[in-house]
Write a protein that holds these residues in place. Structure first.
Motif, PDB file in Angstrom:
ATOM      1  N   PHE A   8      10.981  48.513  -1.767  1.00 41.98           N
ATOM      2  CA  PHE A   8      11.133  48.749  -0.586  1.00 41.98           C
ATOM      3  C   PHE A   8      12.215  48.010   0.268  1.00 41.98           C
ATOM      4  N   GLU A   9      12.872  46.864  -0.314  1.00 47.35           N
ATOM      5  CA  GLU A   9      13.783  46.120   0.515  1.00 47.35           C
ATOM      6  C   GLU A   9      15.193  46.547   0.354  1.00 47.35           C
ATOM      7  N   ARG A  10      15.518  47.410  -0.798  1.00 47.01           N
ATOM      8  CA  ARG A  10      17.073  47.435  -1.060  1.00 47.01           C
ATOM      9  C   ARG A  10      17.509  49.058  -0.828  1.00 47.01           C
ATOM     10  N   ASP A  11      18.451  49.198  -0.242  1.00 49.29           N
ATOM     11  CA  ASP A  11      19.048  50.508  -0.218  1.00 49.29           C
ATOM     12  C   ASP A  11      20.495  50.526  -0.949  1.00 49.29           C
ATOM     13  N   ALA A  12      20.682  49.395  -1.918  1.00 50.07           N
ATOM     14  CA  ALA A  12      21.655  49.438  -3.164  1.00 50.07           C
ATOM     15  C   ALA A  12      21.380  48.697  -4.078  1.00 50.07           C
ATOM     16  N   VAL A  13      22.259  49.116  -5.225  1.00 51.01           N
ATOM     17  CA  VAL A  13      21.775  48.381  -6.504  1.00 51.01           C
ATOM     18  C   VAL A  13      22.181  46.819  -6.390  1.00 51.01           C
ATOM     19  N   ALA A  14      21.458  46.020  -6.896  1.00 51.51           N
ATOM     20  CA  ALA A  14      21.955  44.503  -7.203  1.00 51.51           C
ATOM     21  C   ALA A  14      23.070  44.680  -8.105  1.00 51.51           C
ATOM     22  N   ASP A  15      24.235  44.959  -7.815  1.00 49.96           N
ATOM     23  CA  ASP A  15      25.302  45.138  -8.863  1.00 49.96           C
ATOM     24  C   ASP A  15      25.844  43.704  -9.287  1.00 49.96           C
ATOM     25  N   LEU A  16      26.521  43.548 -10.405  1.00 46.20           N
ATOM     26  CA  LEU A  16      26.701  42.242 -10.950  1.00 46.20           C
ATOM     27  C   LEU A  16      27.913  41.800 -10.553  1.00 46.20           C
ATOM     28  N   VAL A  17      28.641  42.595  -9.795  1.00 48.87           N
ATOM     29  CA  VAL A  17      29.829  41.990  -9.096  1.00 48.87           C
ATOM     30  C   VAL A  17      29.644  40.778  -7.807  1.00 48.87           C
ATOM     31  N   GLY A  45      28.274  52.609 -21.324  1.00 49.39           N
ATOM     32  CA  GLY A  45      27.078  52.915 -20.573  1.00 49.39           C
ATOM     33  C   GLY A  45      26.637  54.228 -20.372  1.00 49.39           C
ATOM     34  N   ALA A  46      25.351  54.122 -20.241  1.00 51.13           N
ATOM     35  CA  ALA A  46      24.518  55.558 -20.210  1.00 51.13           C
ATOM     36  C   ALA A  46      24.017  56.077 -18.867  1.00 51.13           C
ATOM     37  N   GLU A  47      24.012  55.239 -17.717  1.00 55.44           N
ATOM     38  CA  GLU A  47      23.556  55.772 -16.584  1.00 55.44           C
ATOM     39  C   GLU A  47      24.497  56.216 -15.431  1.00 55.44           C
ATOM     40  N   GLY A  48      25.727  55.767 -15.857  1.00 61.64           N
ATOM     41  CA  GLY A  48      26.684  56.392 -14.740  1.00 61.64           C
ATOM     42  C   GLY A  48      26.853  55.407 -13.626  1.00 61.64           C
ATOM     43  N   ARG A  49      26.325  54.282 -14.010  1.00 62.60           N
ATOM     44  CA  ARG A  49      26.728  53.333 -12.924  1.00 62.60           C
ATOM     45  C   ARG A  49      27.007  51.839 -13.455  1.00 62.60           C
ATOM     46  N   ASP A  50      27.844  51.066 -12.549  1.00 63.15           N
ATOM     47  CA  ASP A  50      28.499  49.829 -13.228  1.00 63.15           C
ATOM     48  C   ASP A  50      27.278  48.920 -13.514  1.00 63.15           C
ATOM     49  N   PRO A  51      27.338  48.141 -14.053  1.00 64.01           N
ATOM     50  CA  PRO A  51      26.117  46.955 -14.459  1.00 64.01           C
ATOM     51  C   PRO A  51      25.437  46.348 -13.382  1.00 64.01           C
ATOM     52  N   TYR A  52      24.110  46.569 -13.160  1.00 62.64           N
ATOM     53  CA  TYR A  52      23.452  45.904 -12.257  1.00 62.64           C
ATOM     54  C   TYR A  52      22.116  45.126 -12.569  1.00 62.64           C
ATOM     55  N   MET A 104      26.472  38.100  -9.414  1.00 60.24           N
ATOM     56  CA  MET A 104      27.035  37.195 -10.584  1.00 60.24           C
ATOM     57  C   MET A 104      28.689  37.052 -10.482  1.00 60.24           C
ATOM     58  N   GLY A 105      29.148  37.662 -10.019  1.00 63.46           N
ATOM     59  CA  GLY A 105      30.830  37.744  -9.864  1.00 63.46           C
ATOM     60  C   GLY A 105      31.092  38.492 -11.211  1.00 63.46           C
ATOM     61  N   ILE A 106      30.805  39.472 -11.888  1.00 62.16           N
ATOM     62  CA  ILE A 106      30.953  39.747 -13.158  1.00 62.16           C
ATOM     63  C   ILE A 106      31.496  41.106 -12.678  1.00 62.16           C
ATOM     64  N   ASP A 107      32.976  41.583 -12.954  1.00 65.91           N
ATOM     65  CA  ASP A 107      33.400  42.953 -12.713  1.00 65.91           C
ATOM     66  C   ASP A 107      33.962  43.253 -14.296  1.00 65.91           C
ATOM     67  N   VAL A 108      33.298  44.114 -14.740  1.00 63.01           N
ATOM     68  CA  VAL A 108      33.570  44.619 -16.234  1.00 63.01           C
ATOM     69  C   VAL A 108      34.768  45.566 -15.894  1.00 63.01           C
ATOM     70  N   HIS A 109      35.314  46.000 -14.863  1.00 57.63           N
ATOM     71  CA  HIS A 109      36.371  46.658 -14.789  1.00 57.63           C
ATOM     72  C   HIS A 109      37.606  45.824 -14.814  1.00 57.63           C
ATOM     73  N   ALA A 110      37.610  44.687 -14.336  1.00 58.76           N
ATOM     74  CA  ALA A 110      38.668  43.611 -14.657  1.00 58.76           C
ATOM     75  C   ALA A 110      38.892  42.900 -15.929  1.00 58.76           C
ATOM     76  N   LEU A 111      37.502  43.165 -16.605  1.00 64.19           N
ATOM     77  CA  LEU A 111      37.450  42.210 -17.837  1.00 64.19           C
ATOM     78  C   LEU A 111      37.737  43.231 -19.090  1.00 64.19           C
ATOM     79  N   ALA A 112      37.203  44.419 -19.007  1.00 66.67           N
ATOM     80  CA  ALA A 112      37.256  45.240 -20.252  1.00 66.67           C
ATOM     81  C   ALA A 112      38.506  46.114 -20.122  1.00 66.67           C
ATOM     82  N   ASP A 113      38.948  46.654 -21.198  1.00 64.54           N
ATOM     83  CA  ASP A 113      40.175  47.736 -21.280  1.00 64.54           C
ATOM     84  C   ASP A 113      39.941  49.029 -21.019  1.00 64.54           C
ATOM     85  N   ASP A 114      38.559  49.516 -21.386  1.00 61.98           N
ATOM     86  CA  ASP A 114      37.843  50.875 -21.246  1.00 61.98           C
ATOM     87  C   ASP A 114      36.513  50.707 -20.905  1.00 61.98           C
ATOM     88  N   VAL A 115      36.126  51.167 -19.616  1.00 65.09           N
ATOM     89  CA  VAL A 115      34.713  50.902 -19.068  1.00 65.09           C
ATOM     90  C   VAL A 115      34.258  52.548 -19.004  1.00 65.09           C
TER      91      VAL A 115
END
Length: 434
Positions: free
Chosen positions: A58-67, A41-48, A70-81
């Motif tokens: 104006f409604e969010r104070d945190a990213v809509a992270d995919l964990v 990745g390039a942003e320094g953030r987990d996928p969102y 959508m239940g997608i945790d790339v750290h649990a699925l990929a070997d190197d993130v």
């Protein structure tokens, strides 16, 4: 049942840390790939998810992270993130690929490019704000306090969405558009004209047919001046550049074929070159139903990785587990919430389509615009029929699901008069093929 052959594909690198990249990683594991997966990745953030950046500015104070979304945790699925290790170059060899990143190199046997897009920033517009990342949204939200004046350059999807939420938050908003109607490139002039009254109704000033010649920082402040071709000058506490996006593929220009916009040329499943595949905004795919489908549709990043991974494993496998049957196709899809209205666009409108309205714009029960193939007029049993190429649905939520199913398998032939009657279900207008 496990294959009795050893998998020949042992490593895949996925370039892109957004929805398309995360879906690709998830699809690799879901379809039985047991080899090494690297995600860059390039942003320094987990996928969102990106749509909430404008729709829920104006409604969010945190990213809509995919964990959580959508239940997608790339750290649990990929070997190197590596969320902050952007790709710089790609080398394709007969036996594999090498991606050079900021920190070094990654070798793999195949690559899936999910690099997304970048906002268009014309020369001299460096002082304008952008809205593409979570950090962009945070900066924009901090500056758009009640009473602030926003000048949004562009009345496309992002410009309209931000204009709507900013005026609701108490900002004074002006939208400047070079074309004669909002969303003219996306929807055509005949349909786009029906969106123009929404701006005044929401308290937003809309200036159409006004080209911007320069954006200059104001002396001694954070604001900027927007100079128009007409000679007028608009001052804003915040000036937002919302004039489109282009694929983030400049680093691949000497390596892979692409068009003038920078969109990679892919086949129906995203094959770009041997051992190179692409999903999402960065690729134009050829569809037997919709023709060439450019990236930029949220649905492409969501759905296309499944078929792309299936093709990759079929091309370079076998895999340890048999892959499932092909999923149904999907029509290109865009959803927007702007200025108090909900829009859903299915398919790809063409400038040559005949447009027929289903319902009347301005009425509380919503309306739709049907884009019909004007090159193939037919008459059957005294009825005029035509191929339905695309549909824009406005404030008619009950029809969205039916349209998604209707356009999934192809471009249906419809009775034009019946399709234009909002009192009849659209599926009843479909003419069976002989």
């Amino acid at each position: 049942m496990t294959s009795d052959r050893e998998p020949s594909l042992r490593s895949v690198v996925v370039v892109g840390g957004g929805l398309g990249g995360a879906q690709t990683v998830a699809a690799l594991r879901a379809q039985g790939f047991e080899g090494r997966v690297t995600l860059l990745g390039a942003e320094g953030r987990d996928p969102y998810d990106r749509p909430p950046l404008s729709k829920e500015l104006f409604e969010r104070d945190a990213v809509a992270d995919l964990v959580h979304e959508m239940g997608i945790d790339v750290h649990a699925l990929a070997d190197d993130v590596r969320t902050a290790d952007p790709a710089r170059s790609l080398e394709v060899r007969p036996g594999g690929v090498t991606v050079t990143t900021t920190s070094g190199t990654v070798d793999a046997e195949a690559v899936v490019l999910a690099v997304g897009s970048r906002p268009v920033v014309p020369p001299g517009w460096d002082h304008a704000a952008l809205l593409h990342t979570w950090d962009d949204a945070a900066r924009l939200r901090a500056r758009l306090t009640p009473g602030a004046r926003l000048v949004s350059v562009g009345a496309g999807w992002i410009g309209a969405e931000v204009a709507g939420v900013a005026t609701k938050a108490g900002c004074e908003v002006v939208v400047v558009e070079a074309l004669d109607v909002p969303l003219e490139r996306q929807l055509g002039a005949d349909v786009g004209q029906h969106l123009a009254p929404w701006y005044a109704n929401a308290g937003v000033e809309l200036r159409l047919g006004e080209a911007v010649t320069a954006i200059r920082p104001d002396d001694g402040g954070d604001g900027a001046s927007v100079e128009l071709a007409s000679g007028a000058v608009l001052h804003g506490d915040v000036v937002l550049a919302a004039v489109g996006a282009r694929p983030a593929t400049d680093w691949l220009r000497d390596t892979l074929p692409m068009d003038a916009r920078g969109s990679l040329a892919g086949d129906a499943v995203g094959r770009v070159a041997p051992r190179v595949y692409a999903v999402g905004d960065c690729v134009t795919r050829h569809s037997t139903v919709h023709g060439d489908v450019p990236g930029g549709h949220w649905s492409a990043a969501l759905h296309d990785p499944e078929g792309t991974v299936r093709a990759l494993l079929a091309d370079l496998g076998p895999v340890a587990e048999p892959t499932p049957a092909a999923a149904p196709g999907h029509a290109p899809y865009v959803f927007s919430q702007q200025l108090g209205h909900d829009l859903a666009l299915f398919g790809i409108p063409s400038p040559y389509d005949e447009v027929v309205l289903r319902g009347l714009p301005g009425h509380d029960d919503g309306w739709a615009a049907l884009y019909l193939d004007g090159d193939d007029p037919q008459v059957r049993d005294g009825r005029r029929v035509a191929r339905l190429r695309a549909v824009l649905v406005v404030d008619r939520h009950r029809e969205v699901g039916a349209l998604r199913r209707l356009l999934r398998a192809g471009l249906p032939l419809v009775d034009v008069a019946a399709a234009a009657d909002p009192s009849r279900p659209l599926k009843d207008a479909v003419v069976p093929l002989p």
